[in-house]
Design an enzyme around this catalytic site. Sequence first.
Site, PDB file in Angstrom:
ATOM      1  N   TRP A  93       8.485   0.443   2.189  1.00 20.13           N
ATOM      2  CA  TRP A  93       8.268  -0.047   3.550  1.00 20.13           C
ATOM      3  C   TRP A  93       7.410  -1.304   3.572  1.00 20.13           C
ATOM      4  O   TRP A  93       6.509  -1.456   4.385  1.00 20.13           O
ATOM      5  CB  TRP A  93       7.636   1.043   4.437  1.00 20.13           C
ATOM      6  N   GLU A 145       1.265   1.196  10.457  1.00 18.45           N
ATOM      7  CA  GLU A 145      -0.198   1.057  10.507  1.00 18.45           C
ATOM      8  C   GLU A 145      -0.867   2.375  10.889  1.00 18.45           C
ATOM      9  O   GLU A 145      -1.891   2.395  11.575  1.00 18.45           O
ATOM     10  CB  GLU A 145      -0.623  -0.061  11.484  1.00 18.45           C
ATOM     11  N   GLU A 186       3.814   4.083  -0.308  1.00 15.46           N
ATOM     12  CA  GLU A 186       4.783   4.478  -1.323  1.00 15.46           C
ATOM     13  C   GLU A 186       5.696   5.547  -0.733  1.00 15.46           C
ATOM     14  O   GLU A 186       5.389   6.109   0.333  1.00 15.46           O
ATOM     15  CB  GLU A 186       4.075   5.016  -2.564  1.00 15.46           C
ATOM     16  N   THR A 230       0.648   6.432  11.866  1.00 15.44           N
ATOM     17  CA  THR A 230       1.377   6.990  13.013  1.00 15.44           C
ATOM     18  C   THR A 230       0.408   7.297  14.146  1.00 15.44           C
ATOM     19  O   THR A 230      -0.805   7.424  13.942  1.00 15.44           O
ATOM     20  CB  THR A 230       2.102   8.289  12.618  1.00 15.44           C
ATOM     21  N   GLY A 289      19.730  -0.948  34.254  1.00 15.82           N
ATOM     22  CA  GLY A 289      20.872  -0.058  34.406  1.00 15.82           C
ATOM     23  C   GLY A 289      21.861  -0.179  33.254  1.00 15.82           C
ATOM     24  O   GLY A 289      21.473  -0.276  32.089  1.00 15.82           O
ATOM     25  N   LEU A 320       0.825  -1.201   0.000  1.00 16.84           N
ATOM     26  CA  LEU A 320       0.000   0.000   0.000  1.00 16.84           C
ATOM     27  C   LEU A 320       0.864   1.257   0.000  1.00 16.84           C
ATOM     28  O   LEU A 320       0.723   2.110  -0.868  1.00 16.84           O
ATOM     29  CB  LEU A 320      -0.939  -0.012   1.210  1.00 16.84           C
ATOM     30  N   SER A 366       0.598   7.788   5.124  1.00 18.99           N
ATOM     31  CA  SER A 366      -0.745   7.957   5.682  1.00 18.99           C
ATOM     32  C   SER A 366      -1.728   8.495   4.644  1.00 18.99           C
ATOM     33  O   SER A 366      -2.930   8.273   4.746  1.00 18.99           O
ATOM     34  CB  SER A 366      -0.688   8.905   6.891  1.00 18.99           C
TER      35      SER A 366
END
Length: 382
Positions: A157, A363, A128, A365, A339, A126, A133
């Site tokens: 991605w 999915e 690019e 932001t 620590g 989906l 978004s």
Amino acid sequence: MVQRVLPTEEARDLLELVREIADEQLLPQVDEAEAASRFPREVFTLLGRAGLLSLPYPEEQGGGGQPAEVYLQVVEEIARAWMSVAVGVSVHALTCFPLATFGTSEQQERWLPGMLSGEQLGAYCLSEPQAGSDVAAIRTRAVRDGDGYVLTGGKAWISHAGHADFYTTFARTSDDGGRGLSCFLVPADAEGLTFAEPERKMGLHSDTVGEVLLEGLRVEEARRIGAEGQGMQLALAALDSGRLGIAAAATGLAQRALEVSAAYATEREQFGRPIAENQGLAFLLADMAAAVGSARATYLHAARLKDAGQPHTQEASIAKLVATDAAMRVTTDAVQVLGGYGYTTDFPVERFMREAKVTQIFEGTNQIQRLVISRQVLAQHR
């Protein structure tokens, strides 16, 4: 051990099986695989043969017929052992959604059994480079040519890039904005399908992510899922499920970070006593446990709404927001509990923190989740 309220004895047995696989098969190899950035295809084959890659789909389609409430707890248990694999399970479920939900009976009979058998692994194409978004900004084109389409463009991605058996791909069939997108099922052996070098990421090194390039790639018309221009509807319909998958995975990651922290705090001694006896640190662990419990509660609430057939877009976004922010906070605190050792690769918590960060990004932001939630809230008062 997480206390769970499950709807059936079958679901309880399923979760026990998943915990057994996670403890015996996944945990022993996760550190080495992540350090080597190795894509664990054999693990997905194992999960597929155990029936864990098709759980949310109906039995008549070849799925496991499990409600979202159960499926998402399975994803959480997998993430507790290996976050990259849990993300892959969620992605695969997402890739099957358009065909299982909007495909014709002929398309489902032809392709769905293989996709849900566990022998195949999917990729969801989906995003690019200039359309994350903003799905309506997709530029990849699908041009009619005879009895099929020619696809040209690039996706970014993409999990499983170069490893998947099929690619659920969204492309533009007209210039009508969001109404100009269509969905196609692209086989891995399609001529014109190539892949860029995998992205060098901060975390989730076993989740291979990269660009998927389509250069004059031809697909038959029968591989278009839904009608021309229906792609945006398909993509948006899948988002709620995808966001719940990530919420469950983030919860599992946070749960593991809590477990490692609590075990370390009871074993590590300073000034002649376990550091867990120091109230400041004990309260930190309490806050971590509260964050994990809150995350689990939010995704289960959304899942139960989904299973009841009720609207759950707002609740899915809330779950994704709450669970991923909790994962970031809990894993960061886990490093603090350990620590100096927490800052080394000798312990897994620094990896947990790196893995948690991306859950706030993919999915949608968490800024996008706030936008979705606010619009839903305001719409109820107009």
